[in-house]
Scaffold this active site. Structure first.
Site, PDB file in Angstrom:
ATOM      1  N   SER A   1       0.835  -1.208   0.000  1.00 52.70           N
ATOM      2  CA  SER A   1       0.000   0.000   0.000  1.00 52.70           C
ATOM      3  C   SER A   1       0.868   1.254   0.000  1.00 52.70           C
ATOM      4  O   SER A   1       2.021   1.228   0.436  1.00 52.70           O
ATOM      5  CB  SER A   1      -0.883   0.039   1.249  1.00 52.70           C
ATOM      6  OG  SER A   1      -1.641  -1.138   1.363  1.00 52.70           O
TER       7      SER A   1
HETATM    8  N1  SAH Z   1       0.197  -5.031   4.084  1.00 55.52           N
HETATM    9  C1  SAH Z   1       0.848  -5.474   2.898  1.00 55.52           C
HETATM   10  C2  SAH Z   1       0.012  -5.214   1.684  1.00 55.52           C
HETATM   11  C3  SAH Z   1      -0.168  -6.454   0.905  1.00 55.52           C
HETATM   12  S1  SAH Z   1      -1.379  -6.408  -0.399  1.00 55.52           S
HETATM   13  C4  SAH Z   1       2.232  -4.895   2.783  1.00 55.52           C
HETATM   14  O1  SAH Z   1       2.616  -4.042   3.597  1.00 55.52           O
HETATM   15  O2  SAH Z   1       2.953  -5.302   1.872  1.00 55.52           O
HETATM   16  C5  SAH Z   1      -2.605  -7.503   0.213  1.00 55.52           C
HETATM   17  C6  SAH Z   1      -2.150  -8.877   0.615  1.00 55.52           C
HETATM   18  O3  SAH Z   1      -3.289  -9.617   1.002  1.00 55.52           O
HETATM   19  C7  SAH Z   1      -1.469  -9.675  -0.491  1.00 55.52           C
HETATM   20  O4  SAH Z   1      -0.207 -10.063  -0.072  1.00 55.52           O
HETATM   21  C8  SAH Z   1      -2.388 -10.873  -0.678  1.00 55.52           C
HETATM   22  O5  SAH Z   1      -1.711 -12.063  -1.021  1.00 55.52           O
HETATM   23  C9  SAH Z   1      -3.058 -10.971   0.682  1.00 55.52           C
HETATM   24  N2  SAH Z   1      -4.319 -11.703   0.690  1.00 55.52           N
HETATM   25  C10 SAH Z   1      -5.278 -11.713  -0.253  1.00 55.52           C
HETATM   26  N3  SAH Z   1      -6.287 -12.534   0.084  1.00 55.52           N
HETATM   27  C11 SAH Z   1      -5.951 -13.067   1.298  1.00 55.52           C
HETATM   28  C12 SAH Z   1      -6.575 -14.004   2.170  1.00 55.52           C
HETATM   29  N4  SAH Z   1      -7.751 -14.586   1.867  1.00 55.52           N
HETATM   30  N5  SAH Z   1      -5.945 -14.318   3.313  1.00 55.52           N
HETATM   31  C13 SAH Z   1      -4.736 -13.767   3.629  1.00 55.52           C
HETATM   32  N6  SAH Z   1      -4.099 -12.873   2.837  1.00 55.52           N
HETATM   33  C14 SAH Z   1      -4.696 -12.535   1.690  1.00 55.52           C
END
Ligand code: SAH
Length: 213
Positions: free
Chosen positions: A64
């Site tokens: 993000s």
């Molecule tokens: N907070 C993160 C942002 C990652 S983007 C950072 O600082 O990098 C959102 C993330 O959610 C992705 O890595 C994706 O794989 C994860 N995600 C998507 N669906 C999910 C689920 N059902 N359970 C756990 N993680 C999930």
């Protein structure tokens, strides 16, 4: 810079000074000043780590934008010792920011992508956030073993906040999530003995929840 190492610390200070115009919570700003975002993004993206934008982190996912992490940290009104559930570890950056505020041992994060979870665990450990707990799994189930949480947040958009996560937050606790598919709203839910109160915090754009249904 004249071919030497880019001064990441100076870039980060400048970025956080700009964010301070939108977010005034000192603990949040201190956390953003402390966490080296460039260490969490792929090497090829490091140069852009202190621009206020999302960046690709592999597996079709993105980290993000810093202002979004700041706004979310601020809205959750976290304090030292709060137990926090994160759904979507990604590269681990947001978890590290949360860890700066509550203490690494109070952060529990679930990541759907096995490779992302593994890499995030390594990066967090290398940077001194090794006490953050990362589980590879489906965050729709939350992480019941460590419940109840004072707060929970999603870094991916959910069609609706999963019941399991609502159940795992204590009464009076907060849940923050981008809700929707194409168009999403950032919703802050407060769990009370009588149900859930919702507050709308505007339109947002996050990657959508992964899973098989
Ligand atoms: N907070 C993160 C942002 C990652 S983007 C950072 O600082 O990098 C959102 C993330 O959610 C992705 O890595 C994706 O794989 C994860 N995600 C998507 N669906 C999910 C689920 N059902 N359970 C756990 N993680 C999930």
């Amino acid at each position: 810079m004249f071919g030497g190492d880019p001064d990441y610390a100076a870039r980060r200070r400048k970025l956080v000074d700009r964010l301070a115009k939108r977010v005034d919570d000192e603990a949040t700003l201190a956390a953003l000043r402390a966490v080296p975002r460039h260490e969490f993004v792929p090497e090829s993206r490091r140069d852009r780590a202190y621009e206020d934008h999302p960046l690709p982190i592999g597996d079709d996912q993105t980290i993000s934008a810093p202002h979004m992490v700041a706004i979310m940290t601020d809205l959750l009104d976290l304090g030292p010792g709060d137990e926090v559930l994160e759904v979507g570890t990604g590269c681990g950056y947001h978890a590290a920011v949360t860890a700066e505020v509550v203490g690494a041992e109070h952060v529990y994060s679930v990541e759907y992508g096995a490779a992302l979870a593994e890499r995030a665990r390594e990066t967090l450990a290398d940077l001194g956030y090794g006490d953050v707990s990362v589980r590879h799994g489906d965050g729709r189930e939350g992480w019941p073993e460590h419940a109840p949480y004072d707060a929970a947040y999603f870094t991916c958009a959910v069609p609706s906040v999963p019941d399991a996560v609502v159940e795992q937050v204590r009464d009076g606790g907060l849940i923050l999530a981008p809700v929707g598919t194409e168009r999403q709203r950032l919703e802050l839910l407060r769990k009370t003995a009588d149900g859930v109160e919702r507050e709308d915090h505007g339109g947002v754009r996050f990657v959508t929840l992964r899973g098989d249904d």
